[in-house]
Design an enzyme around this catalytic site. Structure first.
Site, PDB file in Angstrom:
ATOM      1  N   THR A  64       0.621  -1.403  -0.051  1.00 43.77           N
ATOM      2  CA  THR A  64      -0.252  -0.387  -0.032  1.00 43.77           C
ATOM      3  C   THR A  64       0.790   1.325   0.399  1.00 43.77           C
ATOM      4  O   THR A  64       2.270   1.591  -0.229  1.00 43.77           O
ATOM      5  CB  THR A  64      -1.197  -0.062   1.249  1.00 43.77           C
ATOM      6  OG1 THR A  64      -2.177   1.255   0.793  1.00 43.77           O
ATOM      7  CG2 THR A  64      -0.258  -0.317   2.450  1.00 43.77           C
ATOM      8  N   LYS A  68       2.704   1.658  -3.964  1.00 46.04           N
ATOM      9  CA  LYS A  68       2.320   0.633  -4.883  1.00 46.04           C
ATOM     10  C   LYS A  68       2.878   1.143  -6.468  1.00 46.04           C
ATOM     11  O   LYS A  68       3.746  -0.080  -7.147  1.00 46.04           O
ATOM     12  CB  LYS A  68       1.755   1.232  -5.425  1.00 46.04           C
ATOM     13  CG  LYS A  68       0.482   0.786  -4.259  1.00 46.04           C
ATOM     14  CD  LYS A  68      -1.105   0.930  -3.827  1.00 46.04           C
ATOM     15  CE  LYS A  68      -1.614   0.716  -3.459  1.00 46.04           C
ATOM     16  NZ  LYS A  68      -3.865   0.490  -3.885  1.00 46.04           N
ATOM     17  N   ASN A  89      -0.369  -4.060  -6.081  1.00 46.49           N
ATOM     18  CA  ASN A  89      -0.910  -4.007  -4.544  1.00 46.49           C
ATOM     19  C   ASN A  89      -1.134  -5.513  -4.154  1.00 46.49           C
ATOM     20  O   ASN A  89      -1.363  -5.700  -2.900  1.00 46.49           O
ATOM     21  CB  ASN A  89      -2.440  -3.312  -4.720  1.00 46.49           C
ATOM     22  CG  ASN A  89      -3.045  -4.165  -5.298  1.00 46.49           C
ATOM     23  OD1 ASN A  89      -2.735  -4.788  -6.011  1.00 46.49           O
ATOM     24  ND2 ASN A  89      -4.137  -4.538  -4.382  1.00 46.49           N
ATOM     25  N   ASP A 104      -6.852  -4.075  -7.759  1.00 49.23           N
ATOM     26  CA  ASP A 104      -7.138  -2.885  -7.628  1.00 49.23           C
ATOM     27  C   ASP A 104      -8.742  -2.781  -8.440  1.00 49.23           C
ATOM     28  O   ASP A 104      -9.401  -2.641  -8.897  1.00 49.23           O
ATOM     29  CB  ASP A 104      -6.634  -1.668  -7.503  1.00 49.23           C
ATOM     30  CG  ASP A 104      -6.227  -1.451  -6.382  1.00 49.23           C
ATOM     31  OD1 ASP A 104      -5.945  -2.148  -5.418  1.00 49.23           O
ATOM     32  OD2 ASP A 104      -5.322  -0.591  -6.270  1.00 49.23           O
ATOM     33  N   GLY A 127     -10.345  11.692 -10.685  1.00 48.53           N
ATOM     34  CA  GLY A 127      -8.561  12.120  -9.703  1.00 48.53           C
ATOM     35  C   GLY A 127      -8.359  11.141 -10.860  1.00 48.53           C
ATOM     36  O   GLY A 127      -8.402  10.685 -11.932  1.00 48.53           O
ATOM     37  N   ALA A 128      -6.685  11.048 -11.303  1.00 46.26           N
ATOM     38  CA  ALA A 128      -5.535  11.127 -11.769  1.00 46.26           C
ATOM     39  C   ALA A 128      -4.466   9.931 -10.921  1.00 46.26           C
ATOM     40  O   ALA A 128      -3.430  10.744 -11.488  1.00 46.26           O
ATOM     41  CB  ALA A 128      -5.675  11.474 -12.329  1.00 46.26           C
ATOM     42  N   GLY A 130      -3.058   7.282  -8.828  1.00 52.87           N
ATOM     43  CA  GLY A 130      -3.073   5.910  -8.536  1.00 52.87           C
ATOM     44  C   GLY A 130      -4.004   4.572  -8.654  1.00 52.87           C
ATOM     45  O   GLY A 130      -3.804   3.381  -9.967  1.00 52.87           O
ATOM     46  N   ALA A 131      -5.042   4.668  -8.178  1.00 52.17           N
ATOM     47  CA  ALA A 131      -5.895   4.176  -8.555  1.00 52.17           C
ATOM     48  C   ALA A 131      -6.469   4.378  -9.006  1.00 52.17           C
ATOM     49  O   ALA A 131      -7.656   3.462  -9.819  1.00 52.17           O
ATOM     50  CB  ALA A 131      -7.050   4.529  -6.723  1.00 52.17           C
ATOM     51  N   TYR A 216     -13.357   5.195   1.982  1.00 50.10           N
ATOM     52  CA  TYR A 216     -13.911   3.980   2.330  1.00 50.10           C
ATOM     53  C   TYR A 216     -14.235   4.374   3.744  1.00 50.10           C
ATOM     54  O   TYR A 216     -14.918   3.728   4.911  1.00 50.10           O
ATOM     55  CB  TYR A 216     -14.314   2.158   2.688  1.00 50.10           C
ATOM     56  CG  TYR A 216     -12.841   2.419   3.181  1.00 50.10           C
ATOM     57  CD1 TYR A 216     -12.511   2.002   3.584  1.00 50.10           C
ATOM     58  CD2 TYR A 216     -11.830   2.707   1.555  1.00 50.10           C
ATOM     59  CE1 TYR A 216     -10.458   2.358   4.127  1.00 50.10           C
ATOM     60  CE2 TYR A 216     -10.399   2.181   2.131  1.00 50.10           C
ATOM     61  CZ  TYR A 216      -9.641   2.479   3.629  1.00 50.10           C
ATOM     62  OH  TYR A 216      -8.338   1.867   2.733  1.00 50.10           O
TER      63      TYR A 216
HETATM   64  N1  LIG Z   1     -11.774   1.383  -1.746  1.00 50.69           N
HETATM   65  C1  LIG Z   1     -10.605   0.952  -2.143  1.00 50.69           C
HETATM   66  O1  LIG Z   1     -10.221  -0.709  -2.013  1.00 50.69           O
HETATM   67  C2  LIG Z   1      -9.622   1.814  -1.875  1.00 50.69           C
HETATM   68  C3  LIG Z   1      -7.997   1.636  -2.680  1.00 50.69           C
HETATM   69  C4  LIG Z   1      -7.372   2.352  -3.123  1.00 50.69           C
HETATM   70  C5  LIG Z   1      -7.375   3.804  -2.728  1.00 50.69           C
HETATM   71  N2  LIG Z   1      -8.939   3.787  -2.365  1.00 50.69           N
HETATM   72  C6  LIG Z   1      -8.373   5.197  -1.415  1.00 50.69           C
HETATM   73  O2  LIG Z   1      -9.155   6.148  -2.855  1.00 50.69           O
HETATM   74  C7  LIG Z   1      -8.217   7.152  -2.517  1.00 50.69           C
HETATM   75  C8  LIG Z   1      -7.011   7.941  -3.471  1.00 50.69           C
HETATM   76  O3  LIG Z   1      -5.637   6.944  -3.267  1.00 50.69           O
HETATM   77  P1  LIG Z   1      -4.637   6.810  -4.380  1.00 50.69           P
HETATM   78  O4  LIG Z   1      -3.872   5.695  -4.328  1.00 50.69           O
HETATM   79  O5  LIG Z   1      -5.374   7.207  -6.298  1.00 50.69           O
HETATM   80  O6  LIG Z   1      -4.243   8.472  -3.689  1.00 50.69           O
HETATM   81  P2  LIG Z   1      -3.099   9.537  -5.283  1.00 50.69           P
HETATM   82  O7  LIG Z   1      -1.986   8.974  -6.043  1.00 50.69           O
HETATM   83  O8  LIG Z   1      -2.527  10.267  -4.172  1.00 50.69           O
HETATM   84  O9  LIG Z   1      -3.970  10.457  -5.965  1.00 50.69           O
HETATM   85  C9  LIG Z   1      -4.590  11.267  -5.255  1.00 50.69           C
HETATM   86  C10 LIG Z   1      -6.030  12.158  -5.867  1.00 50.69           C
HETATM   87  O10 LIG Z   1      -6.923  13.132  -5.515  1.00 50.69           O
HETATM   88  C11 LIG Z   1      -6.849  14.314  -5.250  1.00 50.69           C
HETATM   89  N3  LIG Z   1      -7.330  15.305  -4.663  1.00 50.69           N
HETATM   90  C12 LIG Z   1      -6.468  14.631  -3.449  1.00 50.69           C
HETATM   91  N4  LIG Z   1      -6.920  15.924  -3.240  1.00 50.69           N
HETATM   92  C13 LIG Z   1      -7.852  16.530  -3.363  1.00 50.69           C
HETATM   93  C14 LIG Z   1      -8.549  17.858  -3.423  1.00 50.69           C
HETATM   94  N5  LIG Z   1      -8.533  18.572  -2.287  1.00 50.69           N
HETATM   95  N6  LIG Z   1      -9.296  18.337  -4.561  1.00 50.69           N
HETATM   96  C15 LIG Z   1      -9.093  17.094  -6.018  1.00 50.69           C
HETATM   97  N7  LIG Z   1      -8.571  16.054  -6.066  1.00 50.69           N
HETATM   98  C16 LIG Z   1      -7.705  16.531  -4.918  1.00 50.69           C
HETATM   99  C17 LIG Z   1      -5.255  13.982  -6.618  1.00 50.69           C
HETATM  100  O11 LIG Z   1      -5.217  15.293  -7.328  1.00 50.69           O
HETATM  101  P3  LIG Z   1      -4.029  15.944  -7.978  1.00 50.69           P
HETATM  102  O12 LIG Z   1      -2.909  15.294  -9.018  1.00 50.69           O
HETATM  103  O13 LIG Z   1      -4.246  17.343  -8.060  1.00 50.69           O
HETATM  104  O14 LIG Z   1      -3.216  15.879  -6.907  1.00 50.69           O
HETATM  105  C18 LIG Z   1      -5.168  12.921  -7.147  1.00 50.69           C
HETATM  106  O15 LIG Z   1      -6.128  13.015  -9.290  1.00 50.69           O
HETATM  107  C19 LIG Z   1      -7.657   7.154  -0.974  1.00 50.69           C
HETATM  108  O16 LIG Z   1      -8.956   7.675  -0.237  1.00 50.69           O
HETATM  109  C20 LIG Z   1      -7.421   5.569  -0.920  1.00 50.69           C
HETATM  110  O17 LIG Z   1      -8.326   5.665   0.509  1.00 50.69           O
HETATM  111  C21 LIG Z   1      -9.760   3.187  -1.190  1.00 50.69           C
END
Ligand SMILES: NC(=O)c1ccc[n+]([C@@H]2O[C@H](COP(=O)([O-])OP(=O)(O)OC[C@H]3O[C@@H](n4cnc5c(N)ncnc54)[C@H](OP(=O)(O)O)[C@@H]3O)[C@@H](O)[C@H]2O)c1
Length: 276
Positions: A64, A68, A89, A104, A127-128, A130-131, A216
């Site tokens: 995690t 990743k 992952n 994922d 969003g753009a 990792g997820a 979540y």
């Molecule tokens: N349910 C599940 O099994 C699962 C699995 C994986 C992840 N998740 C959740 O998914 C979320 C994202 O994870 P990730 O690994 O993809 O994170 P990440 O790679 O850090 O990406 C974060 C994304 O959120 C955007 N963002 C962050 N703060 C923001 C704000 N204040 N306003 C608008 N956009 C914002 C970022 O935009 P910028 O490009 O502009 O920075 C980017 O697109 C987390 O909450 C994580 O816990 C859930």
């Protein structure tokens, strides 16, 4: 009973204490009487962590944040999805040979397909990060049309250069979001403690939409509350977490995961998280 034959599985992250995977996996092992244990380890150095786990022959490693992407450098094999997504992952250890996998996309697509077809559907991915990469990979594999919306538009643009997506936009382009069939939030907006925030205004959600929020904590985010209020179908982030855990369990043990027991374990863990 834990003994000298017990197989070790674990999650590696920084932090790792928030992980709900140990609760889910250990209940699953107990339900099937498997001599496995699942622990959470905090590590800042994925290279050293993987070398140690290889040496002691740990069977399965969930990976995690923030490892990743970096973890791909220290494995022997990379499956097609993990290579294309550019992140892993899940790492499987077959007698010292480490294979990086990405589950994922599998878990997100399973959660979506429980409530909607994907082929030909217009999807707004918010969003753009990792997820988003994993989910976009899965959506395209399923024949969906993908539009990517992000705070930093340049990050969305980079993804459209890698995946055959329809277009990239800012989160303010709400008319294009409304025009889609499915809205998927992969940003961290709405996560505790910022529970009153949503990545998009309520007015762009329509009753015909399917809205999936992968956040979540909390389960009912502001985005999902807004969607429910207009009568849209909603999918909570817990589903992706559960299906991901089930898939990892099956990869690590070679056995069918006990769905009910692992689902209940996850629900208990999520409730405890909300109380604490
Ligand atoms: N349910 C599940 O099994 C699962 C699995 C994986 C992840 N998740 C959740 O998914 C979320 C994202 O994870 P990730 O690994 O993809 O994170 P990440 O790679 O850090 O990406 C974060 C994304 O959120 C955007 N963002 C962050 N703060 C923001 C704000 N204040 N306003 C608008 N956009 C914002 C970022 O935009 P910028 O490009 O502009 O920075 C980017 O697109 C987390 O909450 C994580 O816990 C859930």
């Amino acid at each position: 009973m834990i003994d000298s034959h017990t197989k070790l599985c674990c999650i590696i992250g920084n932090p790792a204490k928030h992980s709900l995977s140990p609760q889910m996996h250990n209940v699953g092992y107990e339900a099937l009487g498997l001599n496995f244990v699942f622990l959470a380890f905090q590590s800042m150095n994925i290279q050293i962590a993987l070398a140690g786990l290889r040496e002691i022959n740990a069977r399965g490693i969930a990976v995690t944040i923030p490892h990743k992407v970096e973890a791909l450098k220290f494995v022997d094999k990379i499956d097609e999805a993990a290579g294309n997504i550019g992140a892993t992952n899940t790492i499987l250890n077959d007698n010292g040979i480490l294979t990086a996998i990405n589950t994922d996309w599998i878990s997100a697509i399973r959660a979506l397909k429980k409530v909607t077809d994907l082929k030909g559907k217009k999807c707004a991915v918010l969003g753009a990060g990792g997820a988003a990469r994993a989910i976009i990979y899965g959506l395209i594999k399923e024949g969906a049309q993908v539009n990517i919306f992000n705070r930093t538009v340049e990050h969305a643009k980079i993804l459209t250069e890698h995946f055959p997506a329809n277009g990239f936009h800012s989160l303010e382009q709400t008319d294009i979001i409304s025009d889609c069939d499915i809205i998927i939030n992969t940003t961290s907006v709405g996560m505790t403690p910022d529970m009153e925030k949503s990545p998009i205004p309520a007015k762009c959600i329509l009753p015909r939409h399917v809205v999936f929020d992968i956040v979540y904590t909390p389960l009912m985010t502001k985005l999902l509350k807004d969607a429910k209020n207009v009568g849209a179908k909603i999918i909570t982030g817990e589903k992706m977490l559960l299906y991901g855990g089930l898939k990892q369990f099956e990869l690590f043990t070679g056995k069918k995961a006990p769905f009910t027991q692992m689902k209940q374990a996850l629900q208990r863990a999520l409730q405890n998280k909300e109380i604490n």
